[in-house]
Design an enzyme around this catalytic site. Sequence first.
Site, PDB file in Angstrom:
ATOM      1  N   HIS A   1       0.210  15.178 -28.836  1.00 18.57           N
ATOM      2  CA  HIS A   1      -0.282  13.828 -28.542  1.00 18.57           C
ATOM      3  C   HIS A   1      -1.062  13.262 -29.721  1.00 18.57           C
ATOM      4  CE1 HIS A   1      -0.127  14.307 -23.881  1.00 18.57           C
ATOM      5  NE2 HIS A   1       0.948  13.697 -24.335  1.00 18.57           N
TER       6      HIS A   1
ATOM      7  N   HIS B   1       0.898  20.034 -26.177  1.00 19.57           N
ATOM      8  CA  HIS B   1       0.668  18.599 -26.040  1.00 19.57           C
ATOM      9  C   HIS B   1      -0.640  18.122 -26.662  1.00 19.57           C
ATOM     10  CE1 HIS B   1       4.182  18.700 -23.548  1.00 19.57           C
ATOM     11  NE2 HIS B   1       4.069  17.436 -23.186  1.00 19.57           N
TER      12      HIS B   1
ATOM     13  N   ARG C   1       0.814  -1.234   0.000  1.00 23.71           N
ATOM     14  CA  ARG C   1       0.000   0.000   0.000  1.00 23.71           C
ATOM     15  C   ARG C   1       0.839   1.272   0.000  1.00 23.71           C
ATOM     16  NH1 ARG C   1      -2.900  -3.002   3.751  1.00 23.71           N
ATOM     17  NH2 ARG C   1      -4.699  -4.009   2.789  1.00 23.71           N
TER      18      ARG C   1
ATOM     19  N   LYS D   1       8.427  23.595 -12.680  1.00 25.91           N
ATOM     20  CA  LYS D   1       7.462  22.499 -12.511  1.00 25.91           C
ATOM     21  C   LYS D   1       7.097  22.330 -11.039  1.00 25.91           C
ATOM     22  CE  LYS D   1       5.854  17.982 -13.692  1.00 25.91           C
ATOM     23  NZ  LYS D   1       5.909  16.774 -14.503  1.00 25.91           N
TER      24      LYS D   1
ATOM     25  N   GLU E   1      10.923  19.887 -24.102  1.00 22.30           N
ATOM     26  CA  GLU E   1      10.265  20.200 -22.825  1.00 22.30           C
ATOM     27  C   GLU E   1      10.959  21.385 -22.144  1.00 22.30           C
ATOM     28  OE1 GLU E   1       7.485  18.736 -21.919  1.00 22.30           O
ATOM     29  OE2 GLU E   1       7.508  16.689 -22.739  1.00 22.30           O
TER      30      GLU E   1
ATOM     31  N   GLU F   1      -3.705  18.199 -10.465  1.00 17.99           N
ATOM     32  CA  GLU F   1      -4.231  18.655 -11.742  1.00 17.99           C
ATOM     33  C   GLU F   1      -5.636  19.243 -11.625  1.00 17.99           C
ATOM     34  OE1 GLU F   1      -2.857  16.520 -15.049  1.00 17.99           O
ATOM     35  OE2 GLU F   1      -3.332  18.333 -16.173  1.00 17.99           O
TER      36      GLU F   1
ATOM     37  N   ASN G   1       0.896  21.302 -20.238  1.00 22.37           N
ATOM     38  CA  ASN G   1       0.523  20.597 -21.469  1.00 22.37           C
ATOM     39  C   ASN G   1       0.610  21.479 -22.703  1.00 22.37           C
ATOM     40  OD1 ASN G   1      -0.013  18.084 -20.306  1.00 22.37           O
ATOM     41  ND2 ASN G   1      -2.018  18.770 -19.629  1.00 22.37           N
TER      42      ASN G   1
ATOM     43  N   ARG H   1      -2.029  23.119 -13.348  1.00 23.13           N
ATOM     44  CA  ARG H   1      -1.041  22.165 -13.851  1.00 23.13           C
ATOM     45  C   ARG H   1      -1.179  21.941 -15.362  1.00 23.13           C
ATOM     46  NH1 ARG H   1       0.981  16.950 -10.303  1.00 23.13           N
ATOM     47  NH2 ARG H   1       2.297  16.075 -11.900  1.00 23.13           N
TER      48      ARG H   1
ATOM     49  N   LYS I   1       3.346  11.958 -10.617  1.00 26.11           N
ATOM     50  CA  LYS I   1       2.453  11.143 -11.447  1.00 26.11           C
ATOM     51  C   LYS I   1       3.173   9.861 -11.793  1.00 26.11           C
ATOM     52  CE  LYS I   1      -0.369  14.525 -13.880  1.00 26.11           C
ATOM     53  NZ  LYS I   1      -0.783  14.954 -15.226  1.00 26.11           N
TER      54      LYS I   1
ATOM     55  N   HIS J   1       8.420  11.638 -28.294  1.00 30.00           N
ATOM     56  CA  HIS J   1       7.497  12.573 -27.662  1.00 30.00           C
ATOM     57  C   HIS J   1       7.934  14.030 -27.857  1.00 30.00           C
ATOM     58  CE1 HIS J   1       4.693  14.258 -24.800  1.00 30.00           C
ATOM     59  NE2 HIS J   1       5.700  14.771 -24.111  1.00 30.00           N
TER      60      HIS J   1
HETATM   61  N1  LIG Z   1       5.146  11.040 -14.844  1.00 31.83           N
HETATM   62  C1  LIG Z   1       5.154  12.118 -15.588  1.00 31.83           C
HETATM   63  O1  LIG Z   1       4.791  13.199 -15.145  1.00 31.83           O
HETATM   64  C2  LIG Z   1       5.636  12.023 -17.002  1.00 31.83           C
HETATM   65  C3  LIG Z   1       5.893  13.193 -17.725  1.00 31.83           C
HETATM   66  C4  LIG Z   1       6.389  13.073 -19.014  1.00 31.83           C
HETATM   67  C5  LIG Z   1       6.619  11.824 -19.552  1.00 31.83           C
HETATM   68  N2  LIG Z   1       6.364  10.702 -18.819  1.00 31.83           N
HETATM   69  C6  LIG Z   1       6.637   9.363 -19.369  1.00 31.83           C
HETATM   70  O2  LIG Z   1       8.020   9.232 -19.593  1.00 31.83           O
HETATM   71  C7  LIG Z   1       8.231   8.229 -20.590  1.00 31.83           C
HETATM   72  C8  LIG Z   1       9.303   8.714 -21.550  1.00 31.83           C
HETATM   73  O3  LIG Z   1      10.489   8.933 -20.831  1.00 31.83           O
HETATM   74  P1  LIG Z   1      11.919   8.989 -21.560  1.00 31.83           P
HETATM   75  O4  LIG Z   1      11.818   9.878 -22.730  1.00 31.83           O
HETATM   76  O5  LIG Z   1      12.920   9.256 -20.513  1.00 31.83           O
HETATM   77  O6  LIG Z   1      12.041   7.520 -22.179  1.00 31.83           O
HETATM   78  P2  LIG Z   1      12.784   6.196 -21.700  1.00 31.83           P
HETATM   79  O7  LIG Z   1      12.723   6.005 -20.258  1.00 31.83           O
HETATM   80  O8  LIG Z   1      12.239   5.101 -22.552  1.00 31.83           O
HETATM   81  O9  LIG Z   1      14.298   6.473 -22.126  1.00 31.83           O
HETATM   82  C9  LIG Z   1      14.615   6.642 -23.488  1.00 31.83           C
HETATM   83  C10 LIG Z   1      15.723   5.686 -23.924  1.00 31.83           C
HETATM   84  O10 LIG Z   1      16.970   6.131 -23.416  1.00 31.83           O
HETATM   85  C11 LIG Z   1      17.610   5.085 -22.687  1.00 31.83           C
HETATM   86  N3  LIG Z   1      18.377   5.764 -21.645  1.00 31.83           N
HETATM   87  C12 LIG Z   1      17.899   6.348 -20.529  1.00 31.83           C
HETATM   88  N4  LIG Z   1      18.891   6.992 -19.888  1.00 31.83           N
HETATM   89  C13 LIG Z   1      20.006   6.809 -20.604  1.00 31.83           C
HETATM   90  C14 LIG Z   1      21.341   7.260 -20.462  1.00 31.83           C
HETATM   91  N5  LIG Z   1      21.705   8.075 -19.463  1.00 31.83           N
HETATM   92  N6  LIG Z   1      22.253   6.875 -21.384  1.00 31.83           N
HETATM   93  C15 LIG Z   1      21.883   6.093 -22.436  1.00 31.83           C
HETATM   94  N7  LIG Z   1      20.616   5.666 -22.635  1.00 31.83           N
HETATM   95  C16 LIG Z   1      19.697   6.021 -21.729  1.00 31.83           C
HETATM   96  C17 LIG Z   1      16.504   4.208 -22.232  1.00 31.83           C
HETATM   97  O11 LIG Z   1      16.954   2.900 -21.968  1.00 31.83           O
HETATM   98  C18 LIG Z   1      15.558   4.250 -23.412  1.00 31.83           C
HETATM   99  O12 LIG Z   1      15.994   3.374 -24.408  1.00 31.83           O
HETATM  100  C19 LIG Z   1       6.893   7.982 -21.243  1.00 31.83           C
HETATM  101  O13 LIG Z   1       6.391   6.741 -20.833  1.00 31.83           O
HETATM  102  C20 LIG Z   1       6.011   9.093 -20.703  1.00 31.83           C
HETATM  103  O14 LIG Z   1       4.651   8.715 -20.575  1.00 31.83           O
HETATM  104  C21 LIG Z   1       5.878  10.791 -17.567  1.00 31.83           C
HETATM  105 ZN   LIG Z   2       5.628  16.151 -22.543  1.00 27.42          ZN
END
Ligand SMILES: NC(=O)c1ccc[n+]([C@@H]2O[C@H](COP(=O)([O-])OP(=O)(O)OC[C@H]3O[C@@H](n4cnc5c(N)ncnc54)[C@H](O)[C@@H]3O)[C@@H](O)[C@H]2O)c1
Ligand SMILES: [Zn+2]
Length: 366
Positions: free
Chosen positions: A252, A248, A121, A227, A185, A237, A245, A241, A143, A265
């Site tokens: 999206h 976005h 939990r 942020k 971003e 949200e 977006n 917040r 999130k 993205h």
């Molecule tokens: N929680 C939130 O508020 C929020 C906000 C924006 C995005 N997201 C989520 O984040 C995700 C995307 O995140 P991302 O763009 O970091 O993608 P990711 O985590 O898939 O990383 C991108 C790629 O880079 C590689 N990688 C990561 N760090 C590395 C490093 N230091 N050196 C070499 N390779 C590395 C990973 O293995 C992967 O192949 C999505 O699922 C999205 O929905 C969440």
């Molecule tokens: Zn984004």
Amino acid sequence: VRTVAVPLGQRSYRIKIAPNLVARLGEECRRLKLGPRCAVLSDTHVARRFAKSALTSLKRAGFEPFLITVPAGEKSKSLVTVQHCHDKLAAHRLERGSFIVALGGGVVGDLAGFVAATHLRGIAYVQVPTTLLAQVDSSVGGKTGVNLKAGKNLVGAFHQPCLVLCDLDTLMMLPEREYRSGLAEVIKYGIIRDATLFRQLERNLPGILARDPKVLGPIIARCCAIKAKIVGRDEREGGLRAVLNFGHTIGHALETVSGYGRYLHGEAISIGQVAAVRLSEAALGFPAAQAQRTTELFQRAGLPVAAQLNLAARRSLFNAMQQDKKVRGGRVRFVLARRIGSALPGQEVADSLIHRVLEAILSRKP
Ligand SMILES: NC(=O)c1ccc[n+]([C@@H]2O[C@H](COP(=O)([O-])OP(=O)(O)OC[C@H]3O[C@@H](n4cnc5c(N)ncnc54)[C@H](O)[C@@H]3O)[C@@H](O)[C@H]2O)c1
Ligand SMILES: [Zn+2]
């Protein structure tokens, strides 16, 4: 070390930004007064590079860490992987005082955060974001969640980390395209809240593209502070917040109609932000000269500012936008800007204007 505070009452935490933080993970965690047992959750790409250093540091600080590695990529944000992680945590007898370290990009952060939110939990977790996107966006704000076949992030929870460590050295290993995608971003924060940051990005772009830690440190800290302030005033949200977006809604929809994988993205929201600026020009009098500067900054950062979709594809993009979660009462609301540094959520825009902008931006060679 730069520190940004996220003010959330009992759930407040700090974001630290500096080189070499993975090697100091153990001592940083020791200050949190957590139990000795912990799991480091990472993906295959990241674990190969940084897991050893993280585990060594935790052990040296007296913790008993073990590693869970999931395949790199969005597919790991699934309930199947969540179950796999829970089983591993149970097998290692994690307790209430135990914690999880999310070592990786946004995928690992969202997954590990959700596992932490639901194991027993809710147990503590520490974010060690290793992509630019994760450092300025996904690791801050609480999130967490995973995807369903029906769509992204449909299962989740709000669960704040107890510490975020942004190690600038990890960014050096990031593939160029991933890095530039994260810059979309970063630029977004300038447009929605901070004209000074925007000018700093224009001026320092070569140092940023070279990933110079001296240039990046203050910029990442500023993005996190923006942020953090928004999340601090609107943890769940309620409305404010939504400014996060910016770009976005169209971004999206572009990701959806082009099939996930065509655009990263950040690439999709680069185009989405250029479109949002165009809408802002027509609807809120966003100055034309500033519109030009935003397009140029995305271009200089190596990000796309246009796409070539045929009429049918533009129509399905428009329809996908109507499905967007930000639709309220049947109308799409946009985040628009009055000028660089000042964005407003909840703006209604006439369909005719949307079509005009989509045609201008999505029907020409990028
Ligand atoms: N929680 C939130 O508020 C929020 C906000 C924006 C995005 N997201 C989520 O984040 C995700 C995307 O995140 P991302 O763009 O970091 O993608 P990711 O985590 O898939 O990383 C991108 C790629 O880079 C590689 N990688 C990561 N760090 C590395 C490093 N230091 N050196 C070499 N390779 C590395 C990973 O293995 C992967 O192949 C999505 O699922 C999205 O929905 C969440
Ligand atoms: Zn984004």
